[in-house]
Design an enzyme around this catalytic site. Sequence first.
Site, short mmCIF file in Angstrom:
data_model
loop_
_atom_site.label_atom_id
_atom_site.label_comp_id
_atom_site.label_asym_id
_atom_site.label_seq_id
_atom_site.Cartn_x
_atom_site.Cartn_y
_atom_site.Cartn_z
N SER A 15 0.83 -1.22 0.00
CA SER A 15 0.00 0.00 0.00
C SER A 15 0.86 1.26 0.00
CB SER A 15 -0.98 0.00 1.18
OG SER A 15 -0.33 0.28 2.39
N ASN A 16 2.03 1.21 0.61
CA ASN A 16 2.94 2.37 0.53
C ASN A 16 3.47 2.56 -0.89
OD1 ASN A 16 3.55 3.90 3.15
ND2 ASN A 16 3.48 1.77 3.84
N ASN A 109 13.46 3.85 4.78
CA ASN A 109 12.46 2.91 5.29
C ASN A 109 11.36 3.69 6.00
OD1 ASN A 109 11.34 0.34 6.02
ND2 ASN A 109 12.16 0.63 8.09
N HIS A 111 8.62 3.14 9.19
CA HIS A 111 8.31 2.25 10.31
C HIS A 111 7.04 2.75 11.00
CE1 HIS A 111 8.94 -0.58 13.51
NE2 HIS A 111 8.71 0.39 14.37
C1 GRF Z 1 3.79 -0.59 6.85
O1 GRF Z 1 3.07 -0.52 8.06
C2 GRF Z 1 5.18 -0.05 7.05
O2 GRF Z 1 5.26 0.94 8.01
C3 GRF Z 1 5.93 -1.27 7.51
O3 GRF Z 1 5.38 -2.34 6.81
C4 GRF Z 1 4.05 -2.02 6.42
C5 GRF Z 1 3.98 -2.19 4.93
O4 GRF Z 1 2.68 -2.04 4.44
N1 GRF Z 1 7.35 -1.12 7.29
P1 GRF Z 1 2.44 -1.98 2.88
O5 GRF Z 1 3.01 -3.26 2.29
O6 GRF Z 1 3.13 -0.77 2.34
O7 GRF Z 1 0.96 -1.91 2.73
#
Ligand code: GRF
Length: 202
Positions: A15-16, A109, A111
């Site tokens: 999703s990011n 990254n 977090h």
């Molecule tokens: C997110 O909560 C990020 O902070 C952590 O892993 C998760 C990844 O989510 N590092 P997505 O795959 O981007 O939806």
Amino acid sequence: MSKLRLGVLASGRGSNLQAIIDNIAAGKLDAEAAVVISDKPNAFALERARNHGVPAVHIKPADYRGKEEYEKAVTDCLRENRAELVVLAGYMRIVGDVLLGEYPNRIMNIHPALLPSFPGAHGQRDAVEYGVRYSGCTVHFVDGGMDTGPIILQEVVPVLQEDDEDSLAARILKEEHKVYSRAIQLFAEGKLKVAGRKVIIS
Ligand code: GRF
């Protein structure tokens, strides 16, 4: 001027990654997704990449004789796709010396907690269990540790009394999707300088 080329590493739903792709399309982020690499064959992140015409590559760690060889393959792929900044987006591996050596202060990254509180794989759950009133998310440069590198940006969200891991994670995720692109944009504009533990924003 040519756009900053991003090499995204992801292990899961992505999703990011999606937020980054959407922010680029919306003109909010002056960058280009050059390649998405996953250690997991079924990571939804790969599908998202393909949907947007971004090269999507699965590199299977078990095909290599250890972390160094695996990271050499990842680095080769990043180089072939001319990635300038490596963006970890739910990448569930500790970055090793090969990648760090190739991209010093060029790996970011995100977090889901306010570092240095609650590092590791369960930042949201740990925050709920600890009983903090505020948590949030942190974008940082990656060093050899687990969630330890110099902090670029943080966003705070309240922790409500009725929260569980999932409800807090959802509230934090909304902020992740905005703050990650902001941090990448600052990098693209050449505004981030690492000075020891600190990131100076000009
Ligand atoms: C997110 O909560 C990020 O902070 C952590 O892993 C998760 C990844 O989510 N590092 P997505 O795959 O981007 O939806």
